[in-house]
Design a protein around this motif. Structure first.
Motif, short mmCIF file in Angstrom:
data_model
loop_
_atom_site.label_atom_id
_atom_site.label_comp_id
_atom_site.label_asym_id
_atom_site.label_seq_id
_atom_site.Cartn_x
_atom_site.Cartn_y
_atom_site.Cartn_z
N LEU A 114 0.69 -1.01 0.15
CA LEU A 114 0.01 -0.16 0.03
C LEU A 114 1.07 1.21 0.21
O LEU A 114 0.88 2.18 -0.71
CB LEU A 114 -0.79 0.17 0.61
CG LEU A 114 -1.48 1.67 1.67
CD1 LEU A 114 -2.33 1.12 0.27
CD2 LEU A 114 -2.15 1.50 2.77
N VAL A 130 1.00 4.02 -3.05
CA VAL A 130 0.22 5.54 -2.29
C VAL A 130 1.10 6.54 -1.86
O VAL A 130 1.27 7.61 -1.45
CB VAL A 130 -1.03 5.35 -1.12
CG1 VAL A 130 -1.73 4.84 -1.93
CG2 VAL A 130 0.00 4.89 -0.04
N SER A 152 -5.75 12.78 1.75
CA SER A 152 -6.19 11.73 0.68
C SER A 152 -5.45 10.67 1.53
O SER A 152 -6.47 9.62 1.71
CB SER A 152 -6.09 12.00 -0.79
OG SER A 152 -4.79 12.32 -1.45
N LEU A 153 -4.39 11.06 1.81
CA LEU A 153 -3.15 9.73 1.97
C LEU A 153 -3.68 9.58 2.79
O LEU A 153 -3.56 8.15 3.93
CB LEU A 153 -2.13 10.39 2.07
CG LEU A 153 -0.69 9.44 2.49
CD1 LEU A 153 -1.19 7.38 1.73
CD2 LEU A 153 0.79 10.26 2.38
N TRP A 154 -4.65 10.31 4.31
CA TRP A 154 -4.73 9.89 6.01
C TRP A 154 -5.98 9.46 5.75
O TRP A 154 -5.95 8.65 5.99
CB TRP A 154 -4.58 11.36 6.14
CG TRP A 154 -3.95 11.37 8.09
CD1 TRP A 154 -5.26 11.39 8.65
CD2 TRP A 154 -3.31 11.19 8.49
NE1 TRP A 154 -4.50 11.19 9.94
CE2 TRP A 154 -3.19 11.24 9.97
CE3 TRP A 154 -1.86 11.19 7.53
CZ2 TRP A 154 -2.35 10.89 10.78
CZ3 TRP A 154 -1.20 10.79 8.62
CH2 TRP A 154 -1.22 10.71 10.49
N ARG A 155 -6.65 9.79 4.57
CA ARG A 155 -7.90 9.35 4.59
C ARG A 155 -8.10 7.54 3.51
O ARG A 155 -8.14 6.82 4.52
CB ARG A 155 -8.69 9.76 3.67
CG ARG A 155 -9.29 10.62 4.06
CD ARG A 155 -11.17 11.19 4.15
NE ARG A 155 -10.38 12.04 2.31
CZ ARG A 155 -10.03 13.19 2.01
NH1 ARG A 155 -9.66 14.17 3.54
NH2 ARG A 155 -9.47 14.05 1.56
N GLU A 156 -6.80 7.74 3.10
CA GLU A 156 -6.53 5.88 2.88
C GLU A 156 -5.91 4.59 3.61
O GLU A 156 -5.82 4.77 4.24
CB GLU A 156 -5.56 5.77 1.45
CG GLU A 156 -5.84 6.32 -0.21
CD GLU A 156 -5.28 6.48 -1.04
OE1 GLU A 156 -4.67 5.59 -1.78
OE2 GLU A 156 -4.68 7.09 -1.65
N LEU A 157 -5.24 5.53 4.56
CA LEU A 157 -4.40 4.75 5.33
C LEU A 157 -5.96 4.45 6.66
O LEU A 157 -5.86 3.54 7.19
CB LEU A 157 -3.45 5.90 6.75
CG LEU A 157 -2.20 6.06 5.78
CD1 LEU A 157 -1.23 6.73 6.40
CD2 LEU A 157 -1.39 4.75 5.12
N ALA A 180 -8.63 3.94 5.78
CA ALA A 180 -9.66 3.00 5.20
C ALA A 180 -8.59 2.29 5.09
O ALA A 180 -9.64 0.20 5.23
CB ALA A 180 -10.00 3.13 3.10
N ALA A 181 -7.87 1.22 5.08
CA ALA A 181 -6.89 0.69 5.34
C ALA A 181 -7.24 -0.17 6.56
O ALA A 181 -5.70 -1.34 6.74
CB ALA A 181 -5.60 0.21 5.09
#
Length: 331
Positions: free
Chosen positions: A19, A23, A42-47, A49-50
């Motif tokens: 991941l 990203v 957006s990266l923070w939200r991807e983290l 979501a993971a």
């Protein structure tokens, strides 16, 4: 007892590495450097979501229901990738601060007299047992002033009136924060070891790879010899959760991260000092983290106190009351 990673733990670590490679590759890391360490929401939200922040929350609360050993694996990967942001504070605030678990909120923390990281972007600040949000947070931020950070990926603010007694969190969370920071240091130490070995194998001098020279071999061997004991200490402390073992792990990981980055820079030679190389970023981050959450002196005091309180091993001369021949004064 088997302390090898399970298949699920290996898959978790591998998935996080994949991941982060996707990203937060080198181009995105360099873009973050150029914008002064400002967080990518957006990266923070991807983290989020993971499951990076909600990893240890119960499943009924939206988490994965995993433990500290699994969290250590994720933070090791974050340190390896030089992932910026108040990762530890946001992870510990999951379930306490709205939006932290999902990556919708950025949470930073006060750590004694140290400057506060990413304060201008924070949606909450952990101060002692409290989390400041809303108007108290805005007043807190207004009282702070930016200070120059040695790490271009970590903007800092100093808040007047804060004392060394102020901790971001108390009790178990305090030591968990120190252990997760140690895991980041471990990841950085491993990455700089890999980078040094790769460079030593590719760079040639006098018609031979510099890795064939004994002095370079010794540097690379020393880097590995610091990384692996630190790994063992961090993983063991994650299993026991013992404050003394966490202090020992933090000391070993701090030393490995700082000294490995310095040796990696040495192996790179003159180019290691340049802005274009990434080695200096690992060194600067390692310096910052080594002062945070059980910094050297605090960890040493805790470790010394724990050793002093340890019971003598059964059957030893100390346990039986017999002194060693060298102990005590002469007649």
């Amino acid at each position: 007892m088997d302390f090898q990673l399970s298949d699920d733990q290996r898959a978790l670590r591998s998935g996080m590495r994949d991941l982060l490679d996707a990203v937060f590759d080198r181009d995105r890391m360099r873009a973050a450097v150029e914008r002064g360490g400002t967080l990518d929401r957006s990266l923070w939200r991807e983290l989020g979501a993971a499951g990076f922040f909600a990893l240890r929350l119960p499943e009924e609360a939206g988490g994965a229901g995993l433990g500290l050993p699994e969290a250590v694996l994720l933070f090791e990967e974050a340190g390896r990738a030089l992932l910026p942001g108040p990762l530890v504070a946001t992870h510990l605030a999951a379930g306490l601060v709205k939006g932290a678990a999902e990556g919708e909120a950025v949470v930073t923390a006060v750590d004694g007299e140290l400057p506060v990281a990413h304060l201008a972007e924070a949606d909450a600040v952990l101060v002692g047992p409290d989390a400041l949000v809303g108007e108290p947070l805005r007043a807190f931020v207004a009282a702070a002033r930016p200070v120059r950070s040695m790490d271009p990926l970590t903007p800092l603010h100093r808040v007047a009136g804060r004392t060394a007694a102020t901790e971001a969190y108390s009790g178990a969370l305090h030591y968990e924060g120190a252990l997760l920071t140690a895991a980041e240091q471990l990841g950085s130490a491993a990455r700089t070891t890999e980078t040094a070995v790769q460079h030593a194998g590719a760079r040639e001098q006098f018609g031979s790879p510099i890795g064939s020279f004994q002095a370079v071999k010794h540097l690379c061997a020393d880097m590995l010899a610091r990384t692996e004991p630190a790994r063992a200490a961090v993983y063991a402390a994650a299993v026991t959760g013992d404050p003394v073992e966490i202090a020992a792990a933090k000391l070993l990981a701090d030393e490995a991260a700082v000294r490995n980055a310095r040796d990696c820079l040495q192996i790179h030679g003159g180019m290691g000092f340049t802005w274009e190389a990434d080695v200096h970023l690992h060194l600067k981050r390692a310096w910052l983290r080594s002062a945070a959450r059980l910094g050297g002196a605090a960890a040493e005091e805790l470790l010394a106190a724990g050793l002093g309180a340890a019971r003598p091993y059964p059957g030893s001369s100390a346990a039986s009351g017999r002194g060693s021949p060298e102990a005590g004064g002469g007649g």
